[in-house]
Write a protein that holds these residues in place. Structure first.
Motif, mmCIF file in Angstrom:
data_model
loop_
_atom_site.group_PDB
_atom_site.id
_atom_site.type_symbol
_atom_site.label_atom_id
_atom_site.label_comp_id
_atom_site.label_asym_id
_atom_site.label_seq_id
_atom_site.Cartn_x
_atom_site.Cartn_y
_atom_site.Cartn_z
ATOM 1 N N UNK A 111 0.614 -1.218 -0.337
ATOM 2 C CA UNK A 111 0.052 -0.069 -0.019
ATOM 3 C C UNK A 111 0.929 1.469 -0.308
ATOM 4 N N UNK A 112 2.032 1.407 -0.116
ATOM 5 C CA UNK A 112 3.218 2.810 -0.415
ATOM 6 C C UNK A 112 2.527 3.244 -1.684
ATOM 7 N N UNK A 113 2.019 4.376 -0.906
ATOM 8 C CA UNK A 113 1.840 5.371 -2.311
ATOM 9 C C UNK A 113 1.297 6.429 -1.308
ATOM 10 N N UNK A 114 2.566 6.345 -0.490
ATOM 11 C CA UNK A 114 2.927 7.526 0.509
ATOM 12 C C UNK A 114 4.777 8.009 -0.231
ATOM 13 N N UNK A 115 4.426 9.719 -0.448
ATOM 14 C CA UNK A 115 5.675 10.007 -1.190
ATOM 15 C C UNK A 115 6.883 10.322 -0.139
ATOM 16 N N UNK A 116 6.891 9.875 1.224
ATOM 17 C CA UNK A 116 7.453 10.368 2.373
ATOM 18 C C UNK A 116 8.349 9.067 2.020
ATOM 19 N N UNK A 117 9.831 10.547 2.136
ATOM 20 C CA UNK A 117 11.362 9.479 1.907
ATOM 21 C C UNK A 117 11.433 8.536 3.166
ATOM 22 N N UNK A 122 12.354 3.173 5.278
ATOM 23 C CA UNK A 122 12.244 2.486 6.425
ATOM 24 C C UNK A 122 12.449 0.909 5.505
ATOM 25 N N UNK A 123 10.814 1.270 5.191
ATOM 26 C CA UNK A 123 10.902 -0.297 4.665
ATOM 27 C C UNK A 123 11.882 -0.676 3.565
ATOM 28 N N UNK A 124 12.121 -0.197 2.710
ATOM 29 C CA UNK A 124 13.753 -0.514 2.136
ATOM 30 C C UNK A 124 14.721 -1.488 3.059
ATOM 31 N N UNK A 125 14.782 -1.069 4.331
ATOM 32 C CA UNK A 125 16.006 -1.000 4.444
ATOM 33 C C UNK A 125 15.554 -2.529 5.698
#
Length: 191
Positions: A111-117, A122-125
């Motif tokens: 559900x990652x639609x947020x532009x928040x880096x 956090x998710x990538x890590x």
């Protein structure tokens, strides 16, 4: 002089985590969070600033409580035993009726639609940390002769990462754990 907070931050963060886990960021409303956390609107905003900050803290909380599962890879007696123990525990938690289905990180990714880096990082890590844990265990397995030295363990680590997240997705729509265990056993045999 302001009143001191009269609640356990870890407890209310855990309650918020469960709501986000079940509903996702976008579908979770502030009133639902307030009800689950047992907080007033002012306490929520004084403690967590806003919904997105609360979500990021909930993901950090989730990663912290899931560290025991990751420790099965770090402290494994052998590569295959560690991977099996990890996935046994992972399957149990993915199908646990007392928890929301799947995984908060997997759900957040879908559900990652947020532009928040910060959220993206956090998710990538989380993905990279798990893949690195698989890679290190497979590397140890190659050093001990348990894993064929000709196998590309970078690809195998990525395969295990994908198996992990696919279990999270499948558990949301299918209740037959047998096929998941069979899939896990097939992947471990490939190692």
């Amino acid at each position: 002089m302001g009143r001191s907070k009269e609640f356990d931050k870890e407890y209310v963060l855990h309650k918020a985590m469960l709501v986000f886990w079940e509903k996702g960021y976008e579908a979770t409303s502030i009133p639902e969070l307030l009800k689950a956390m047992g907080l007033s609107r002012s306490s929520l905003y004084e403690t967590f600033v806003d919904k997105q900050t609360l979500y990021v803290e909930a993901i950090h909380h989730y990663k912290k409580i899931r560290q025991n599962k990751r420790n099965l890879l770090i402290n494994a007696p052998s590569a295959k035993v560690g991977i099996r123990q990890y996935f046994d525990q992972h399957i149990i938690s993915a199908f646990d009726e007392d928890l929301p289905k799947g995984c908060l990180i997997t759900n957040a990714t879908i559900g990652l639609d947020s532009p928040d880096e910060q959220l993206h990082k956090l998710i990538r890590d989380g993905f990279e940390e798990l893949e690195q844990s698989f890679f290190e265990l497979l590397s140890t397995g190659q050093q001990t002769g348990e894993i064929d030295p000709k196998k590309d363990i970078k690809v195998l680590a990525h395969l295990l990462l994908n198996l992990n997240h696919s279990i999270n997705v499948v558990s949301k729509v299918k209740s037959d754990k047998k096929i998941i265990y069979n899939m896990m056993n097939t992947v471990i045999e490939m190692l």
